[in-house]
Motif scaffolding. Structure first.
Motif, short mmCIF file in Angstrom:
data_model
loop_
_atom_site.label_atom_id
_atom_site.label_comp_id
_atom_site.label_asym_id
_atom_site.label_seq_id
_atom_site.Cartn_x
_atom_site.Cartn_y
_atom_site.Cartn_z
N VAL A 40 7.96 -3.24 5.25
CA VAL A 40 8.06 -4.52 4.52
C VAL A 40 9.52 -4.87 4.28
CG1 VAL A 40 7.58 -5.64 2.31
CG2 VAL A 40 5.78 -4.36 3.47
N ARG A 41 10.31 -3.89 3.86
CA ARG A 41 11.73 -4.14 3.60
C ARG A 41 12.45 -4.56 4.88
NH1 ARG A 41 13.84 -0.86 -1.27
NH2 ARG A 41 15.77 -0.80 -0.09
N ARG A 42 12.11 -3.95 6.00
CA ARG A 42 12.71 -4.32 7.28
C ARG A 42 12.36 -5.75 7.66
NH1 ARG A 42 11.06 0.03 10.30
NH2 ARG A 42 12.74 1.24 9.42
N MET A 43 11.10 -6.14 7.44
CA MET A 43 10.67 -7.50 7.74
C MET A 43 11.41 -8.51 6.85
SD MET A 43 7.54 -9.88 6.79
CE MET A 43 7.35 -8.94 5.35
N LEU A 44 11.54 -8.19 5.56
CA LEU A 44 12.25 -9.09 4.65
C LEU A 44 13.74 -9.15 4.98
CD1 LEU A 44 10.46 -8.23 1.29
CD2 LEU A 44 10.13 -10.23 2.75
N ALA A 45 14.31 -8.05 5.43
CA ALA A 45 15.72 -8.04 5.83
C ALA A 45 15.93 -8.95 7.04
CB ALA A 45 16.18 -6.62 6.13
N GLN A 46 14.97 -8.93 7.95
CA GLN A 46 15.05 -9.81 9.13
C GLN A 46 15.04 -11.27 8.69
OE1 GLN A 46 15.64 -8.96 12.27
NE2 GLN A 46 15.72 -11.13 12.76
N PRO B 202 0.83 -1.21 0.00
CA PRO B 202 0.00 0.00 0.00
C PRO B 202 0.86 1.26 0.00
CG PRO B 202 -0.61 -1.47 1.80
CD PRO B 202 0.59 -2.04 1.16
N ARG B 203 0.38 2.28 -0.67
CA ARG B 203 1.10 3.55 -0.73
C ARG B 203 0.80 4.38 0.52
NH1 ARG B 203 3.07 4.88 -6.10
NH2 ARG B 203 3.21 6.98 -5.28
N VAL B 204 1.26 3.83 1.63
CA VAL B 204 1.09 4.47 2.93
C VAL B 204 2.48 4.79 3.45
CG1 VAL B 204 0.27 4.14 5.30
CG2 VAL B 204 -1.01 3.17 3.38
N LYS B 205 2.66 5.98 3.96
CA LYS B 205 3.98 6.40 4.44
C LYS B 205 4.54 5.38 5.44
CE LYS B 205 6.60 10.15 6.37
NZ LYS B 205 6.70 11.56 6.50
#
Length: 177
Positions: free
Chosen positions: A138-144, A129-132
């Motif tokens: 999402v990127r932080r979760m995938l990095a984890q 979603p285009r939410v600030k």
């Protein structure tokens, strides 16, 4: 020359008489046709190639150091490092590996995490979603997840053939001549 349209001003470039432009073009052409210019261009190209190959070696070392895989997974570390380096180091690639703003160790870490994000997850096809702050989350979760995957290899744990990293590396094998 600037042109005003409403409240906005648009630059149309620098205008000069046609004779001046032709004179400068002729001088440039004459300079470029000399042997000295050709030698300088060749020397510049060799210097850039040497600098690039040294950077690739340094970056490869930094990636291997970041990976720090257990010796039982040394082959996997080498394959992953080569894949990341091949993707991230070409001049003009626009990847984090090309920036000079952060130390090479941080560039290596960011490049590995980015490569894993794009190769081992569905990140490229996700509908975010285009939410600030949502993309960052999402990127932080995938990095984890990527760090957890790397952790298994660092601890020397056995990894199955269905491992997403193995699958990604086998799909990205470089073609040899």
């Amino acid at each position: 020359v600037q042109e005003k349209k409403g409240r906005k001003t648009f630059s149309r470039g620098v205008w000069a008489p046609a004779a001046t432009i032709e004179k400068v073009r002729a001088e440039l052409e004459a300079e470029r046709s000399t042997d000295a210019y050709a030698k300088r261009r060749n020397a510049d190209a060799r210097r850039r190639d040497k600098t690039q190959s040294e950077y690739v070696k340094d970056f490869y070392g930094a990636v291997l150091k970041f990976l720090a895989f257990h010796p039982s997974h040394a082959d996997m570390a080498d394959r992953l490092a080569r894949a990341v380096v091949d993707h991230a180091t070409p001049v003009g690639s626009g990847t984090v590996a090309r920036t000079k703003r952060i130390p090479i160790e941080q560039r290596a870490e960011a490049a590995v995490i980015a490569w894993l994000r794009h190769q081992t997850t569905a990140y490229d096809t996700m509908k975010i979603p285009r939410v600030k702050g949502k993309r960052r989350e999402v990127r932080r979760m995938l990095a984890q997840r990527s760090q957890e995957l790397l952790g298994r290899y660092r601890r020397g744990k056995p990894v199955g053939e269905d491992c997403v990293l193995r699958t990604a590396l086998s799909a990205n094998r470089p073609k040899r001549d």
